[in-house]
Design an enzyme around this catalytic site. Sequence first.
Site, PDB file in Angstrom:
ATOM      1  CG  ASP A  12      11.270   7.634  -2.204  1.00 36.81           C
ATOM      2  OD1 ASP A  12      10.657   6.553  -1.975  1.00 36.81           O
ATOM      3  OD2 ASP A  12      12.081   8.280  -2.175  1.00 36.81           O
ATOM      4  CD  GLU A  70      -3.429  -1.073   0.831  1.00 36.07           C
ATOM      5  OE1 GLU A  70      -3.328   0.683   0.465  1.00 36.07           O
ATOM      6  OE2 GLU A  70      -3.667  -1.567  -0.060  1.00 36.07           O
ATOM      7  CG  PHE A  89      -7.069  12.231  -0.011  1.00 34.67           C
ATOM      8  CD1 PHE A  89      -6.373  13.829  -0.409  1.00 34.67           C
ATOM      9  CD2 PHE A  89      -5.627  11.709   0.218  1.00 34.67           C
ATOM     10  CE1 PHE A  89      -5.640  14.114   0.611  1.00 34.67           C
ATOM     11  CE2 PHE A  89      -5.172  11.776   0.910  1.00 34.67           C
ATOM     12  CZ  PHE A  89      -4.409  12.749   0.589  1.00 34.67           C
ATOM     13  CG  ASP A  97       1.042  15.373  -4.210  1.00 36.59           C
ATOM     14  OD1 ASP A  97       0.595  16.157  -5.385  1.00 36.59           O
ATOM     15  OD2 ASP A  97       1.288  16.273  -3.544  1.00 36.59           O
ATOM     16  CB  THR A 147      -9.198   6.862   0.532  1.00 38.26           C
ATOM     17  OG1 THR A 147      -9.676   8.159  -0.360  1.00 38.26           O
ATOM     18  CG2 THR A 147      -9.388   5.474   0.302  1.00 38.26           C
ATOM     19  CE  LYS A 172       1.774  25.866  -8.354  1.00 33.31           C
ATOM     20  NZ  LYS A 172       2.863  26.758  -8.107  1.00 33.31           N
ATOM     21  CG  ASP A 180      -9.805  13.407  -6.455  1.00 33.64           C
ATOM     22  OD1 ASP A 180      -8.681  13.146  -6.217  1.00 33.64           O
ATOM     23  OD2 ASP A 180     -10.226  14.414  -5.431  1.00 33.64           O
TER      24      ASP A 180
END
Length: 209
Positions: free
Chosen positions: A94, A42, A189, A116, A187, A120, A152
């Site tokens: 990481d 995960e 988010f 994430d 979740t 940009k 999303d």
Amino acid sequence: MSDRQRDALTRLWPAYGLEIADLDGPCDPVALFGRPAPLVLEIGSGMGDATAAMAAADPDRHYLAVEVHTPGIANLLDLVQRHRLDNVRVARGDALDLVRALPQGSLDAVHAFFPDPWPKARHHKRRLIQPAHVALLRSRLAPGGTLHCATDWAEYAESMRETLIADPELVDPHDGFAPRPAHRPVTKFERRALTADRPIFDLIHHRRP
């Protein structure tokens, strides 16, 4: 962190935690969990609610959650104790460094739920789902193993789709975006996205047998 989370981190990290930066060689999943079983990685477990729910519903597989946010790690450890989840371990650091340390073909599935999007253009190189990273993740999947992503962010979803279908060793059984699977918990988010009327995109690919 709440007092309960802080206490969980102090007491449970030695038994359930893995500091990725401290790895000085390969990571042995059997040694980490104390027994062999199919392993789910995960990536970005957040506060751990979804990971804990999936692990509780899927006791025959191990779940290795990777997160950098200490309160999220502590909250997942608290959930591990409360729900008696002996099939969960939590890694800090990481995720790609951890993947490099895992044996090839050692993963039954990789989950990357709402990573994430780095919206940009100059930050796109930081995205998790890009060709070199996908090749690395796929190399750690067992034949027939699953790479499941969700987002999303519509532009990132399309970029993910193009990247995944371009990998010659991945198979797309849905020929595009997949129906939302019932086994993936909602979740934090995702709830935010649904409240804002943003669509959710799931992509589920398998490593060729």
